[in-house]
Design an enzyme around this catalytic site. Structure first.
Site, PDB file in Angstrom:
ATOM      1  N   ARG A 138       0.886  -1.123   0.101  1.00 14.89           N
ATOM      2  CA  ARG A 138      -0.128  -0.002  -0.036  1.00 14.89           C
ATOM      3  C   ARG A 138       0.741   1.320  -0.061  1.00 14.89           C
ATOM      4  NH1 ARG A 138      -2.772   3.609   3.829  1.00 14.89           N
ATOM      5  NH2 ARG A 138      -1.491   2.379   5.425  1.00 14.89           N
ATOM      6  N   SER A 169     -12.307  -3.413  -3.155  1.00 14.56           N
ATOM      7  CA  SER A 169     -12.953  -3.060  -2.013  1.00 14.56           C
ATOM      8  C   SER A 169     -14.415  -2.719  -1.989  1.00 14.56           C
ATOM      9  CB  SER A 169     -12.402  -1.764  -1.553  1.00 14.56           C
ATOM     10  OG  SER A 169     -10.742  -1.884  -1.248  1.00 14.56           O
ATOM     11  N   LYS A 211      -6.553   4.679   6.298  1.00 16.87           N
ATOM     12  CA  LYS A 211      -6.942   5.107   5.130  1.00 16.87           C
ATOM     13  C   LYS A 211      -7.115   4.226   4.011  1.00 16.87           C
ATOM     14  CE  LYS A 211      -5.686  10.072   5.756  1.00 16.87           C
ATOM     15  NZ  LYS A 211      -5.099  10.022   6.959  1.00 16.87           N
TER      16      LYS A 211
END
Length: 216
Positions: free
Chosen positions: A44, A113, A142
């Site tokens: 990420r 997601s 986040k």
């Protein structure tokens, strides 16, 4: 597809996040998680620029390949291709699943997601291999979508009932609450700080994996 590349076999999923690592390097955290039996790693590091993420991705690719563990890249299809990752994880505002698969090839793992049943079913209809569902519990991270107070395990159950691909719960999950997420229908759990911020990431991974395995 080998067993490790089958999302239905994933119990524990590490999403990297240097901001939670207490100054330790991400490859060190990942190496410890791999030693603890993590099933999949997602690069990420949204705070890093593309060049830094590329170089980090190459290091993680070596680590995960040696451990026969899939490497997934968050959001960026181009970066996933550049580091020879096994796949990409897409948010609701990212490229469509079919575009990602066209760019990465038919064997790429494509996750999406989702925080609602509608988002989940749309992703599966588009060809998603697995879903990241959350945030299950309240979180400041986040990397997850949904209500910051958490969508709860009832939503996990609703999504799992509505789709025929694995759902991975994410958001505010640790060894203390992971069992409830899996018992609701998730195939496994994805975590950031539960491993990255742990004093001993290997032991934290082992504990989380044991909890999820027992719940399954």
């Amino acid at each position: 597809m080998n067993t490790t590349s089958d999302p239905s076999s994933w119990r524990t999923y590490l999403v990297t996040g240097a901001e939670h690592s207490a100054g330790r390097e991400t490859p060190t955290i990942v190496a410890d998680a791999l030693a603890g039996g993590i099933d999949v790693v997602q690069l990420r590091e949204k705070g890093a620029d593309a060049r830094s993420r590329y170089h980090l991705g190459r290091r993680l690719r070596d680590l995960t390949a040696n451990a026969d563990v899939p490497l997934i890249v968050n959001d960026r299809v181009d970066l996933a291709a550049a580091v020879d990752a096994d796949g990409v994880h897409l948010g609701q505002a990212d490229l469509p699943v079919e575009v990602a698969r066209e760019r990465l090839g038919p064997d790429a793992i494509v996750g999406v997601s989702a925080s609602t049943v509608a988002e989940a079913t749309a992703a599966v209809d588009a060809g998603a291999d697995y879903l990241g569902v959350g945030a299950v519990y309240g979180t400041d991270s986040k990397d997850v979508s949904g209500d910051r107070d958490g969508i709860g395990t009832d939503r996990i159950a609703a999504v799992a009932d509505a789709v025929d691909v694995p759902a991975v719960g994410i958001g505010g999950i640790d060894a203390g609450n992971a069992a409830s997420v899996v018992e609701a229908g998730a195939a496994g759990v994805a975590v950031v700080s539960a491993i990255t911020a742990a004093e001993d990431p290997q032991a934290a991974t082992e504990s989380l994996r044991e909890v999820v395995s027992d719940a399954r």
